[in-house]
Design a protein around this motif. Sequence first.
Motif, PDB file in Angstrom:
ATOM      1  N   ASP A 175       0.822  -1.236  -0.131  1.00  0.00           N
ATOM      2  CA  ASP A 175       0.033  -0.003   0.043  1.00  0.00           C
ATOM      3  C   ASP A 175       0.972   1.444   0.076  1.00  0.00           C
ATOM      4  O   ASP A 175       0.735   2.230  -0.856  1.00  0.00           O
ATOM      5  CB  ASP A 175      -0.942  -0.114   1.054  1.00  0.00           C
ATOM      6  CG  ASP A 175      -1.970   1.071   1.236  1.00  0.00           C
ATOM      7  OD1 ASP A 175      -2.827   1.092   0.616  1.00  0.00           O
ATOM      8  OD2 ASP A 175      -1.414   2.065   2.031  1.00  0.00           O
ATOM      9  N   ALA A 176       1.933   1.204   0.815  1.00  0.00           N
ATOM     10  CA  ALA A 176       2.769   2.444   0.969  1.00  0.00           C
ATOM     11  C   ALA A 176       3.502   2.664  -0.450  1.00  0.00           C
ATOM     12  O   ALA A 176       3.713   3.564  -0.639  1.00  0.00           O
ATOM     13  CB  ALA A 176       3.881   2.028   1.985  1.00  0.00           C
ATOM     14  N   THR A 177       3.849   1.543  -1.179  1.00  0.00           N
ATOM     15  CA  THR A 177       4.194   1.615  -2.616  1.00  0.00           C
ATOM     16  C   THR A 177       3.477   2.555  -3.291  1.00  0.00           C
ATOM     17  O   THR A 177       4.311   3.301  -4.195  1.00  0.00           O
ATOM     18  CB  THR A 177       4.583   0.459  -3.081  1.00  0.00           C
ATOM     19  OG1 THR A 177       5.146  -0.569  -2.204  1.00  0.00           O
ATOM     20  CG2 THR A 177       5.248   0.425  -4.600  1.00  0.00           C
ATOM     21  N   PHE A 178       2.234   2.554  -3.395  1.00  0.00           N
ATOM     22  CA  PHE A 178       1.429   3.129  -4.213  1.00  0.00           C
ATOM     23  C   PHE A 178       1.259   4.664  -3.522  1.00  0.00           C
ATOM     24  O   PHE A 178       0.999   5.673  -4.225  1.00  0.00           O
ATOM     25  CB  PHE A 178       0.185   2.473  -4.564  1.00  0.00           C
ATOM     26  CG  PHE A 178       0.413   1.136  -5.026  1.00  0.00           C
ATOM     27  CD1 PHE A 178       1.080   1.209  -6.341  1.00  0.00           C
ATOM     28  CD2 PHE A 178      -0.208  -0.028  -4.258  1.00  0.00           C
ATOM     29  CE1 PHE A 178       1.451   0.106  -6.767  1.00  0.00           C
ATOM     30  CE2 PHE A 178       0.184  -1.134  -5.106  1.00  0.00           C
ATOM     31  CZ  PHE A 178       0.949  -1.199  -6.165  1.00  0.00           C
ATOM     32  N   ARG A 179       0.806   4.726  -2.142  1.00  0.00           N
ATOM     33  CA  ARG A 179       0.592   5.718  -1.446  1.00  0.00           C
ATOM     34  C   ARG A 179       1.584   6.969  -1.356  1.00  0.00           C
ATOM     35  O   ARG A 179       1.386   8.049  -1.445  1.00  0.00           O
ATOM     36  CB  ARG A 179       0.002   5.327  -0.084  1.00  0.00           C
ATOM     37  CG  ARG A 179      -0.968   6.338   0.698  1.00  0.00           C
ATOM     38  CD  ARG A 179      -1.638   5.828   2.007  1.00  0.00           C
ATOM     39  NE  ARG A 179      -2.420   4.916   1.570  1.00  0.00           N
ATOM     40  CZ  ARG A 179      -3.778   4.956   1.132  1.00  0.00           C
ATOM     41  NH1 ARG A 179      -4.268   5.841   1.061  1.00  0.00           N
ATOM     42  NH2 ARG A 179      -4.440   3.635   1.087  1.00  0.00           N
ATOM     43  N   ASN A 180       2.650   6.401  -1.158  1.00  0.00           N
ATOM     44  CA  ASN A 180       4.122   7.476  -1.093  1.00  0.00           C
ATOM     45  C   ASN A 180       4.976   7.021  -2.487  1.00  0.00           C
ATOM     46  O   ASN A 180       6.029   6.483  -2.208  1.00  0.00           O
ATOM     47  CB  ASN A 180       4.843   6.845   0.158  1.00  0.00           C
ATOM     48  CG  ASN A 180       3.762   7.090   1.496  1.00  0.00           C
ATOM     49  OD1 ASN A 180       2.964   7.586   1.454  1.00  0.00           O
ATOM     50  ND2 ASN A 180       4.241   6.244   2.369  1.00  0.00           N
ATOM     51  N   PRO A 181       4.804   7.583  -3.524  1.00  0.00           N
ATOM     52  CA  PRO A 181       5.484   7.199  -4.605  1.00  0.00           C
ATOM     53  C   PRO A 181       6.882   7.883  -4.556  1.00  0.00           C
ATOM     54  O   PRO A 181       7.920   7.204  -5.373  1.00  0.00           O
ATOM     55  CB  PRO A 181       4.874   8.043  -5.801  1.00  0.00           C
ATOM     56  CG  PRO A 181       3.813   8.921  -5.131  1.00  0.00           C
ATOM     57  CD  PRO A 181       3.633   8.346  -3.651  1.00  0.00           C
TER      58      PRO A 181
ATOM     59  N   GLY B 247       9.079  10.156   3.780  1.00  0.00           N
ATOM     60  CA  GLY B 247       9.435   8.977   3.902  1.00  0.00           C
ATOM     61  C   GLY B 247       8.698   7.700   3.171  1.00  0.00           C
ATOM     62  O   GLY B 247       7.577   7.916   3.100  1.00  0.00           O
ATOM     63  N   ALA B 248       9.221   6.827   2.543  1.00  0.00           N
ATOM     64  CA  ALA B 248       8.662   5.775   1.758  1.00  0.00           C
ATOM     65  C   ALA B 248       7.733   4.969   2.637  1.00  0.00           C
ATOM     66  O   ALA B 248       6.566   4.356   2.068  1.00  0.00           O
ATOM     67  CB  ALA B 248       9.691   4.917   1.362  1.00  0.00           C
ATOM     68  N   LEU B 249       7.998   4.801   3.917  1.00  0.00           N
ATOM     69  CA  LEU B 249       6.895   3.936   4.814  1.00  0.00           C
ATOM     70  C   LEU B 249       6.121   4.893   5.909  1.00  0.00           C
ATOM     71  O   LEU B 249       5.620   4.319   6.837  1.00  0.00           O
ATOM     72  CB  LEU B 249       7.823   3.258   5.772  1.00  0.00           C
ATOM     73  CG  LEU B 249       8.587   2.069   4.920  1.00  0.00           C
ATOM     74  CD1 LEU B 249       9.396   1.093   5.945  1.00  0.00           C
ATOM     75  CD2 LEU B 249       7.959   1.222   3.756  1.00  0.00           C
ATOM     76  N   ARG B 250       6.082   6.301   5.336  1.00  0.00           N
ATOM     77  CA  ARG B 250       5.373   6.809   6.405  1.00  0.00           C
ATOM     78  C   ARG B 250       4.008   6.696   6.368  1.00  0.00           C
ATOM     79  O   ARG B 250       3.515   5.932   5.432  1.00  0.00           O
ATOM     80  CB  ARG B 250       5.579   8.563   5.977  1.00  0.00           C
ATOM     81  CG  ARG B 250       4.996   8.670   4.752  1.00  0.00           C
ATOM     82  CD  ARG B 250       4.941  10.220   4.480  1.00  0.00           C
ATOM     83  NE  ARG B 250       4.218  10.686   3.297  1.00  0.00           N
ATOM     84  CZ  ARG B 250       4.622  10.716   1.737  1.00  0.00           C
ATOM     85  NH1 ARG B 250       5.985  10.022   1.840  1.00  0.00           N
ATOM     86  NH2 ARG B 250       4.003  10.787   1.004  1.00  0.00           N
ATOM     87  N   GLY B 251       3.230   7.080   7.432  1.00  0.00           N
ATOM     88  CA  GLY B 251       1.878   6.407   7.539  1.00  0.00           C
ATOM     89  C   GLY B 251       1.493   5.098   7.806  1.00  0.00           C
ATOM     90  O   GLY B 251       0.273   4.551   7.656  1.00  0.00           O
ATOM     91  N   LEU B 252       2.392   4.273   8.157  1.00  0.00           N
ATOM     92  CA  LEU B 252       2.252   2.881   8.310  1.00  0.00           C
ATOM     93  C   LEU B 252       1.726   2.303   9.711  1.00  0.00           C
ATOM     94  O   LEU B 252       1.392   1.265   9.979  1.00  0.00           O
ATOM     95  CB  LEU B 252       3.454   2.066   7.895  1.00  0.00           C
ATOM     96  CG  LEU B 252       3.735   1.864   6.160  1.00  0.00           C
ATOM     97  CD1 LEU B 252       4.889   0.836   6.012  1.00  0.00           C
ATOM     98  CD2 LEU B 252       2.501   1.473   5.560  1.00  0.00           C
ATOM     99  N   LYS B 253       2.061   3.301  10.575  1.00  0.00           N
ATOM    100  CA  LYS B 253       1.784   2.890  12.108  1.00  0.00           C
ATOM    101  C   LYS B 253       0.327   2.343  12.217  1.00  0.00           C
ATOM    102  O   LYS B 253      -0.048   1.337  12.883  1.00  0.00           O
ATOM    103  CB  LYS B 253       2.337   3.963  12.988  1.00  0.00           C
ATOM    104  CG  LYS B 253       2.118   3.637  14.545  1.00  0.00           C
ATOM    105  CD  LYS B 253       2.736   4.767  15.115  1.00  0.00           C
ATOM    106  CE  LYS B 253       2.393   4.900  16.494  1.00  0.00           C
ATOM    107  NZ  LYS B 253       2.226   6.153  17.128  1.00  0.00           N
TER     108      LYS B 253
END
Length: 282
Positions: A145-151, A239-245
């Motif tokens: 999901d992060a791959t698409f959400r955080n290009p 960041g690439a993984l932001r918002g994953l928490k």
Amino acid sequence: MHSQSLSRTPQNVEIVPRNRQFNIDETLATNWHGGDAFKTAFFDAMSILFPLGEQFFIDSVKAFRGKFDDPELERRVRGFMAQEAVHRREHQRYNEALCRARGVPLEKMERAVNRRQKLARKLLTPKQQLSGTVAFEHLTAILADATFRNPEGLEGAHPEMAALWRWHALEETEHKAVAFDVFVAVGGKTWRRRLSMALVTLEFTQHVIRNMRLLLRDYEGSRIELWRGGFKFLFGEKGALRGLKQPYLDFYKKDFHPWDHDNRELVSSVMSDFGGAEVNPI
Ligand SMILES: [Fe+2]
Ligand SMILES: [Fe+2]
């Protein structure tokens, strides 16, 4: 959704493998992610885990085939296994080319995971193994999901490499609920998948860091700078993984289901890039 079925994958999501091949052997000898050693090693380190990991996922779901009577879920299971099988094939090629180029034996990089898996297969019940898979599949789903959400995560990457990672992320999204639905269908309990998630998070982090250190062993600059910059790339403001928490923590909720995170819209443009699937690809 299909109210009669144990499968809770939305009806308009097809889980069908795309028999893609990627021309990446030469690219893997370079810091293919914008010339950046950390970014390249981060993705490469994850790739190393996939062929063994995905075989474990397939086996742990396969062990429960025929243990539930639900043609729709059975069909989803077939799609899941077929997608993971193609992922294994492409990441095996990726890893062999990478290890050749970097002069690290693949066997050495896979050793720790191999050991853990042997232990898991011997000591854990089939349901415990499946529970581990459910947790891993949620981790891959939120990373996808992060791959698409955080290009920004793939910005500057070699286009063929970016295509490979986006293809994998798309299919991880499509099949994200399959292991989960099987787990629920065979009576898997919430406490068990919670416990698995805690363990699997540590396991995954540890293996990624170890593989990164192996891949970066000849790095000549300052390691402190390298990891500081890398941390910013992963967890910084852009960041690439932001918002994953929150999506990560949601897994621990009692009534959680992977499609509570309905990201069909987010991935729909990617879906049209990659198109549908071919029949019988392996
Ligand atoms: Fe996969
Ligand atoms: Fe998966």
